[in-house]
Scaffold this motif. Sequence first.
Motif, short mmCIF file in Angstrom:
data_model
loop_
_atom_site.label_atom_id
_atom_site.label_comp_id
_atom_site.label_asym_id
_atom_site.label_seq_id
_atom_site.Cartn_x
_atom_site.Cartn_y
_atom_site.Cartn_z
N ALA A 16 6.78 49.66 43.20
CA ALA A 16 7.97 49.33 42.42
C ALA A 16 9.06 48.75 43.32
N ARG A 17 9.79 47.82 42.81
CA ARG A 17 10.89 47.21 43.54
C ARG A 17 12.09 47.07 42.62
N THR A 18 13.27 47.02 43.21
CA THR A 18 14.50 46.85 42.46
C THR A 18 14.57 45.43 41.91
N ALA A 19 14.98 45.30 40.68
CA ALA A 19 15.15 43.97 40.08
C ALA A 19 16.34 43.28 40.71
N ASP A 75 28.25 39.71 40.63
CA ASP A 75 27.50 38.66 39.93
C ASP A 75 26.21 39.21 39.33
N LYS A 76 25.50 40.03 40.09
CA LYS A 76 24.23 40.57 39.58
C LYS A 76 24.48 41.47 38.37
N THR A 77 25.51 42.30 38.45
CA THR A 77 25.82 43.21 37.34
C THR A 77 26.26 42.41 36.10
N ASN A 78 27.04 41.39 36.31
CA ASN A 78 27.48 40.55 35.18
C ASN A 78 26.31 39.83 34.52
N SER A 79 25.28 39.51 35.29
CA SER A 79 24.15 38.77 34.72
C SER A 79 23.15 39.68 34.01
N ALA A 80 23.24 40.98 34.22
CA ALA A 80 22.32 41.91 33.58
C ALA A 80 22.65 42.06 32.11
N PRO A 81 21.63 42.14 31.25
CA PRO A 81 21.91 42.30 29.83
C PRO A 81 22.50 43.67 29.49
N VAL A 82 22.21 44.67 30.32
CA VAL A 82 22.72 46.03 30.13
C VAL A 82 23.01 46.61 31.50
N SER A 83 24.11 47.32 31.62
CA SER A 83 24.39 48.13 32.81
C SER A 83 24.53 49.56 32.34
#
Length: 89
Positions: A16-19, A75-83
């Motif tokens: 498993a790896r982090t997205a 930027d990564k958090t903003n691009s995620a559909p859900v946090s």
Amino acid sequence: RMRISQEAIDHLFNDARTANGFVDQSVPLSLLKEIYEIAKMGPTSMNTQPARYVFLTTPAAKARLMPAMSPGNVDKTNSAPVSVIVATD
């Protein structure tokens, strides 16, 4: 005694790896509820669930989170559909 397969162990812990990127697709509320139902069953002391989960699914909700983020994660958090914010009592 029941044992999890080596394939499952590898899938969960070794492979498993982090997205690092996300697709532009919403996540159904039913899936978030299913994830919570699984997570809440994790082993804890005294069989309690000390964690609290806040799923942020709207741009407005995520905007409130941004001031608390490390600059490299904005930027990564903003691009995620859900946090999700996970906190413990």
